[in-house]
Design an enzyme around this catalytic site. Structure first.
Site, short mmCIF file in Angstrom:
data_model
loop_
_atom_site.label_atom_id
_atom_site.label_comp_id
_atom_site.label_asym_id
_atom_site.label_seq_id
_atom_site.Cartn_x
_atom_site.Cartn_y
_atom_site.Cartn_z
N ILE A 184 -27.84 16.99 -40.86
CA ILE A 184 -28.18 16.81 -42.28
C ILE A 184 -29.56 17.40 -42.58
O ILE A 184 -29.80 17.96 -43.64
CB ILE A 184 -28.12 15.30 -42.66
CG1 ILE A 184 -26.67 14.83 -42.71
CG2 ILE A 184 -28.83 15.03 -43.98
CD1 ILE A 184 -26.48 13.34 -42.89
N GLU A 226 -29.47 1.80 -17.45
CA GLU A 226 -28.62 0.62 -17.16
C GLU A 226 -27.16 0.99 -16.95
O GLU A 226 -26.27 0.21 -17.25
CB GLU A 226 -28.73 -0.45 -18.27
CG GLU A 226 -30.14 -0.89 -18.60
CD GLU A 226 -30.80 -1.76 -17.53
OE1 GLU A 226 -30.12 -2.12 -16.55
OE2 GLU A 226 -31.98 -2.05 -17.67
N GLN A 233 -19.28 16.50 -50.60
CA GLN A 233 -18.47 15.46 -49.94
C GLN A 233 -18.60 15.48 -48.40
O GLN A 233 -18.55 14.43 -47.77
CB GLN A 233 -17.01 15.63 -50.35
CG GLN A 233 -16.25 14.33 -50.14
CD GLN A 233 -14.81 14.46 -50.56
OE1 GLN A 233 -14.13 15.41 -50.20
NE2 GLN A 233 -14.33 13.51 -51.33
N ARG A 253 -32.87 16.75 -50.57
CA ARG A 253 -32.61 18.17 -50.37
C ARG A 253 -31.51 18.66 -51.31
O ARG A 253 -30.43 18.04 -51.37
CB ARG A 253 -32.18 18.39 -48.90
CG ARG A 253 -31.90 19.81 -48.54
CD ARG A 253 -33.17 20.61 -48.45
NE ARG A 253 -32.93 21.95 -47.94
CZ ARG A 253 -33.89 22.87 -47.89
NH1 ARG A 253 -35.12 22.59 -48.31
NH2 ARG A 253 -33.63 24.06 -47.41
N SER A 289 -21.99 5.82 -19.16
CA SER A 289 -20.72 5.40 -19.78
C SER A 289 -19.59 5.37 -18.75
O SER A 289 -18.70 4.52 -18.82
CB SER A 289 -20.35 6.35 -20.93
OG SER A 289 -21.27 6.23 -21.97
N GLY A 336 -28.11 6.19 -8.01
CA GLY A 336 -28.41 5.41 -9.20
C GLY A 336 -27.22 4.53 -9.51
O GLY A 336 -27.27 3.31 -9.40
N SER A 337 -26.07 5.17 -9.80
CA SER A 337 -24.85 4.41 -10.10
C SER A 337 -24.39 3.60 -8.88
O SER A 337 -23.96 2.45 -9.00
CB SER A 337 -23.71 5.36 -10.49
OG SER A 337 -24.12 6.28 -11.45
N GLY A 394 -30.77 20.03 -41.45
CA GLY A 394 -30.76 21.49 -41.40
C GLY A 394 -31.85 21.99 -40.44
O GLY A 394 -32.10 21.36 -39.40
N GLY A 395 -32.50 23.09 -40.79
CA GLY A 395 -33.52 23.69 -39.92
C GLY A 395 -34.70 22.76 -39.67
O GLY A 395 -35.30 22.78 -38.59
C1 FAD Z 1 -36.09 7.61 -17.75
C2 FAD Z 1 -35.34 6.79 -16.76
C3 FAD Z 1 -35.76 5.49 -16.48
C4 FAD Z 1 -35.10 4.74 -15.50
N1 FAD Z 1 -35.56 3.47 -15.20
C5 FAD Z 1 -35.04 2.81 -14.14
C6 FAD Z 1 -35.61 1.57 -13.67
O1 FAD Z 1 -36.54 1.05 -14.28
N2 FAD Z 1 -35.10 1.01 -12.55
C7 FAD Z 1 -34.06 1.56 -11.87
O2 FAD Z 1 -33.65 0.99 -10.87
N3 FAD Z 1 -33.47 2.71 -12.29
C8 FAD Z 1 -33.93 3.34 -13.40
N4 FAD Z 1 -33.37 4.53 -13.83
C9 FAD Z 1 -32.24 5.10 -13.08
C10 FAD Z 1 -30.94 5.02 -13.84
O3 FAD Z 1 -30.46 3.70 -13.82
C11 FAD Z 1 -29.97 6.01 -13.17
O4 FAD Z 1 -30.45 7.33 -13.46
C12 FAD Z 1 -28.56 5.87 -13.68
O5 FAD Z 1 -28.01 4.63 -13.26
C13 FAD Z 1 -27.66 7.02 -13.20
O6 FAD Z 1 -27.81 7.21 -11.83
P1 FAD Z 1 -28.08 8.67 -11.23
O7 FAD Z 1 -29.13 9.30 -12.05
O8 FAD Z 1 -28.32 8.55 -9.78
O9 FAD Z 1 -26.73 9.47 -11.47
P2 FAD Z 1 -25.48 9.47 -10.48
O10 FAD Z 1 -25.14 8.10 -10.06
O11 FAD Z 1 -25.74 10.46 -9.41
O12 FAD Z 1 -24.34 10.01 -11.44
C14 FAD Z 1 -24.23 11.40 -11.78
C15 FAD Z 1 -23.04 11.58 -12.71
O13 FAD Z 1 -21.83 11.16 -12.05
C16 FAD Z 1 -21.19 10.15 -12.79
N5 FAD Z 1 -20.56 9.21 -11.84
C17 FAD Z 1 -21.17 8.60 -10.78
N6 FAD Z 1 -20.28 7.82 -10.13
C18 FAD Z 1 -19.10 7.94 -10.78
C19 FAD Z 1 -17.80 7.38 -10.60
N7 FAD Z 1 -17.53 6.53 -9.62
N8 FAD Z 1 -16.82 7.75 -11.46
C20 FAD Z 1 -17.07 8.60 -12.49
N9 FAD Z 1 -18.29 9.18 -12.71
C21 FAD Z 1 -19.28 8.85 -11.88
C22 FAD Z 1 -22.27 9.50 -13.63
O14 FAD Z 1 -21.73 8.87 -14.78
C23 FAD Z 1 -23.12 10.72 -13.96
O15 FAD Z 1 -22.52 11.39 -15.05
C24 FAD Z 1 -33.99 5.28 -14.84
C25 FAD Z 1 -33.55 6.59 -15.14
C26 FAD Z 1 -34.22 7.34 -16.08
C27 FAD Z 1 -33.75 8.74 -16.38
#
Ligand code: FAD
Length: 398
Positions: free
Chosen positions: A350, A376, A292, A281, A379, A135-136, A352-353
């Site tokens: 806020i 997208e 506060q 509440r 973080s 994904g990433s 609560g249950g």
């Molecule tokens: C409901 C849903 C809808 C989606 N829709 C789409 C879509 O329409 N089209 C599409 O293409 N994708 C889509 N996605 C995919 C989404 O973009 C990916 O899930 C996301 O980018 C994370 O990739 P991954 O799940 O493979 O996690 P990974 O890339 O495997 O990452 C796993 C963990 O490792 C961390 N990590 C990875 N690399 C590093 C690094 N170099 N340094 C530090 N930390 C790192 C990440 O932050 C994460 O915490 C969707 C996902 C979901 C859940």
């Protein structure tokens, strides 16, 4: 100071559009959102209403029958819609990214063929980069298109397609030239046409079914399997292979503003629910808002909502000025999604249950907010983009 998430300097047109969307959210989305979400039901009537409002063509230029509005207008509409129900903003997000990719990178023929029908919502877009193993790390894409006598053949498996079932046009990023050493040469975006629904949706393309998710319900998220899908070279976005990575990264920049806007919408709603509940509440003889600890919690929530909104607006305006906004979009996406989760959790506390009861809206927001941390780019990925940029800009002089 008035209400949160107000934006200064809007044109009369922008204000009118936002007013119409706000009314639509109050009348057509909020009253049904939680019920539809719990039933995991597709919001068909809401989508029809959005078509009538022109939302599907909001940013598509007037010459292609859209409203020709800016990214800022679009993002502010998304924020309002997500305040009503985040899943509805997901219906338009991938559509909007595909329309943006066509507007920015499509050939004139591709624009004429798709954009007018996308503006009405007759053609609906999805985009696909992710695969089961990535994904990433977009550069690790395995799905490939190989050349044939009359075009290409695509084979591989895609994952997590938002609107994978309901869309009819999917922008798919694949490998085209295994030999090329750079992602800026070996990846191509294809415009894959399909029928809506599940099963075999085009020759050699299968959408197995909906993925069952924790939240973000109602909207279909799917896999997509390519087994020798034959496709003409005319379906390459922009007509030339090898430019897919660059095109998709451009699309993701606007997608990140969009997710930031969604996170702002959820956070704003969570604040509204929390501030209302805190005045109703009573504990120890007075409304909890008068303790506060709760008052301070509300103050922190409001500040986070305002800060995230300001960052999102800044990122949208930068892109609208014609400049790259990778860092601003990354900062806005990271901050808005993290704050969104914090604000939602504070509102949940806020309550609560009762916050744990499905009768209360905050329960839905709690599950929806989590997705803002993923979509997208997580973080961590935003931090990589921001970190590299600040190191470059603050490089020590030798
Ligand atoms: C409901 C849903 C809808 C989606 N829709 C789409 C879509 O329409 N089209 C599409 O293409 N994708 C889509 N996605 C995919 C989404 O973009 C990916 O899930 C996301 O980018 C994370 O990739 P991954 O799940 O493979 O996690 P990974 O890339 O495997 O990452 C796993 C963990 O490792 C961390 N990590 C990875 N690399 C590093 C690094 N170099 N340094 C530090 N930390 C790192 C990440 O932050 C994460 O915490 C969707 C996902 C979901 C859940």
């Amino acid at each position: 100071m008035g209400r949160l998430c107000e934006t200064e300097g809007l044109t009369e047109d922008q204000s009118e559009i936002l007013k119409a969307v706000r009314t639509f959210v109050e009348e057509k989305i909020l009253p049904v959102a939680t019920e539809l979400e719990h039933a995991d039901e597709y919001p068909t009537e809401i989508v029809e209403g959005l078509k009538e409002l022109g939302i599907f063509g909001l940013m598509i230029p007037e010459e292609y029958d859209g409203l020709g509005e800016s990214l800022l207008t679009y993002a502010l509409c998304v924020e309002e819609i997500a305040r009503g129900w985040m899943s509805v903003s997901g219906v338009i997000n991938t559509h909007f990214i595909v329309a943006y990719l066509l507007m920015k990178h499509g050939t004139e023929e591709q624009k004429r063929k798709y954009l007018p029908k996308m503006a009405t919502g007759e053609i609906r877009g999805a985009f696909s980069m992710s695969e089961p193993a990535l994904g990433s790390d977009v550069a690790a894409i395995k799905t490939k298109a190989t050349r044939t006598d009359d075009g290409y053949e695509i084979t591989g498996q895609k994952m997590w397609l938002t609107n994978g079932g309901s869309s009819t046009l999917v922008a798919v990023l694949v490998k085209t030239d295994e030999g090329a050493d750079s992602v800026y040469k070996n990846m191509t975006t294809f415009l894959v046409e399909k029928t809506p629904g599940f099963g075999e949706v085009a020759q050699g393309v299968t959408v197995p079914g909906k993925i069952d998710k924790m939240g973000y319900k109602g909207i279909d998220t799917t896999e997509m399997v390519f087994e020798g899908h034959r496709i003409s070279a005319e379906q390459i976005l922009g007509g030339e292979p090898g430019k897919g990575f660059y095109q998709m990264m451009d699309g993701v920049e606007v997608g990140r503003v969009n997710v930031a806007a969604r996170a702002c919408g959820i956070a704003n709603r969570a604040f509204e629910l929390g501030v209302a509940y805190a005045q109703q509440r009573e504990t120890f003889g007075k409304p909890i808002a008068e303790h506060q600890a709760i008052l301070f919690r509300l103050a922190e929530m409001a500040t986070k909502v305002e800060t995230a909104h300001a960052m999102m607006v800044r990122a949208a305006r930068k892109k609208d000025s014609g400049q790259r906004n990778d860092v601003e979009a990354g900062m806005a996406k990271m901050l808005a999604s993290e704050y969104c989760n914090e604000v939602v959790e504070a509102s949940f506390r806020i309550h609560g249950g009762y916050g744990y009861s499905k009768e209360y809206e905050i329960e839905r927001l709690y599950r929806e907010a989590a997705f803002m941390l993923i979509g997208e780019g997580t973080s961590d990925i935003q931090k990589m983009i921001i970190g590299r940029s600040v190191l470059k800009d603050y490089k020590l002089k030798a």
